[in-house]
Design an enzyme around this catalytic site. Sequence first.
Site, short mmCIF file in Angstrom:
data_model
loop_
_atom_site.label_atom_id
_atom_site.label_comp_id
_atom_site.label_asym_id
_atom_site.label_seq_id
_atom_site.Cartn_x
_atom_site.Cartn_y
_atom_site.Cartn_z
N ARG A 1 10.52 7.37 76.82
CA ARG A 1 10.50 7.51 78.29
C ARG A 1 10.36 6.11 78.86
NH1 ARG A 1 7.29 11.67 82.14
NH2 ARG A 1 9.03 12.89 81.35
N HIS B 1 17.38 12.78 82.88
CA HIS B 1 16.28 13.53 82.24
C HIS B 1 16.90 14.72 81.50
CE1 HIS B 1 12.37 14.73 81.25
NE2 HIS B 1 11.89 15.10 82.41
N GLN C 1 14.90 17.88 80.19
CA GLN C 1 14.45 18.80 81.24
C GLN C 1 15.57 19.76 81.62
OE1 GLN C 1 11.21 18.93 82.84
NE2 GLN C 1 12.12 20.91 83.28
N ASP D 1 12.74 18.34 93.33
CA ASP D 1 11.91 17.41 92.53
C ASP D 1 11.11 16.58 93.53
OD1 ASP D 1 10.91 15.85 90.47
OD2 ASP D 1 12.80 14.80 90.05
N CYS E 1 10.96 20.62 87.96
CA CYS E 1 10.60 20.11 86.64
C CYS E 1 9.10 19.85 86.51
CB CYS E 1 11.40 18.84 86.33
SG CYS E 1 11.07 17.47 87.45
N ARG F 1 10.38 23.64 77.59
CA ARG F 1 10.54 22.27 77.06
C ARG F 1 10.22 22.27 75.56
NH1 ARG F 1 10.01 17.86 80.47
NH2 ARG F 1 10.55 16.68 78.58
N1 NVA Z 1 12.18 12.51 89.02
C1 NVA Z 1 10.84 12.52 88.48
C2 NVA Z 1 10.75 13.48 87.36
C3 NVA Z 1 9.39 13.58 86.72
C4 NVA Z 1 9.36 14.50 85.53
C5 NVA Z 1 10.47 11.11 88.02
O1 NVA Z 1 11.35 10.43 87.47
O2 NVA Z 1 9.34 10.69 88.24
N1 CP Z 2 8.87 17.42 83.78
C1 CP Z 2 8.35 16.42 83.05
O1 CP Z 2 9.05 15.66 82.37
O2 CP Z 2 7.00 16.33 83.11
P1 CP Z 2 6.08 15.13 82.59
O3 CP Z 2 6.34 13.94 83.48
O4 CP Z 2 4.68 15.65 82.72
O5 CP Z 2 6.44 14.81 81.17
#
Ligand code: NVA
Ligand code: CP
Length: 310
Positions: free
Chosen positions: A109, A136, A139, A225, A265, A293
């Site tokens: 990540r 992502h 997800q 989101d 998500c 997930r």
């Molecule tokens: N769009 C959000 C998703 C978090 C799971 C982010 O990138 O922070």
């Molecule tokens: N939806 C998702 O990826 O959640 P986290 O940021 O908690 O991993």
Amino acid sequence: MSTKPPGLRHYLQFSDLSAEDYAYLFERSALIKRKFKAYEKHQPLSDRTLAMIFEKASTRTRVSFEAGMYQLGGSVVHLTTGDSQLGRAEPIEDSAKVISRMVDLVMIRTYEQTKIETFAAHSRVPVINGLTNEFHPCQILADLFTFIEHRGSIAGKVVAWVGDGNNMANTWLQAAELLGFTVHLSTPSGYEVDQAVAGIRSGESYKVFRDPMQACKGADLVTTDVWTSMGYEAENEARKKAFADWCVTPAMMAVAKNDALFMHCLPAHRGEEVMAEVIDGPQSAVWDEAENRLHVQKALMEFLLLGRLA
Ligand code: NVA
Ligand code: CP
């Protein structure tokens, strides 16, 4: 000396797999989920190790990958920028060469997609995108599986996206192009999806709506989101103003199909991108979505390491 096994496959964006691969993964996820619920051992990855590298915070991704790998019989190494040499400017190329000699699979990540691409280009083992600024895919894999569980095939259906033209929106567009459904996109001006960044070939699988209510009309799934994704915190105040009308309300759900689902998500901010009545209401599938997930990523890890199993 050969450094990469033949057939090495990464999962860096949704379009890295084919529609056929996804059909297999959805079937396999259902089987793995059934076994998990029945406390039936399913350990095809015994003696395999997953390295998880987090440069951003996580709850769901961390727990689902870590628990999932143990359940598959393997083990996990957890690294963050703060507690590894990644945070002290060791080149990504060097990190990839070293880490991928010690483990069988890597989940990352991070920020820019180029970082994960660089890592993958120097990795001997499959690399999975656990979220980047641009995508992502894990997800959306879970979201699609959840939709299929509740409503059957998503082909020909309409997904309304209300909010930021972000990593989730980009990935929905890749999925729509590959699996044959349509995304109704409504984003505030200045926060639109960029088709080149989304990496889609044509504009045929999505329609743009200025008014989020219009985007939700007749939708089979309404999804949103956070207004401010990780890495964009400095824009928080400006985004709160720009996104004020992009909140999924009961009125938006009312113009969608009668049996429309709501997904997010998570993490969610009730009263910002979604009203509590929606996310905590009867059409919300967010808890199944989060749980899934675990199941889809177990199927994905198994697929990347062992290929298709009978
Ligand atoms: N769009 C959000 C998703 C978090 C799971 C982010 O990138 O922070
Ligand atoms: N939806 C998702 O990826 O959640 P986290 O940021 O908690 O991993």
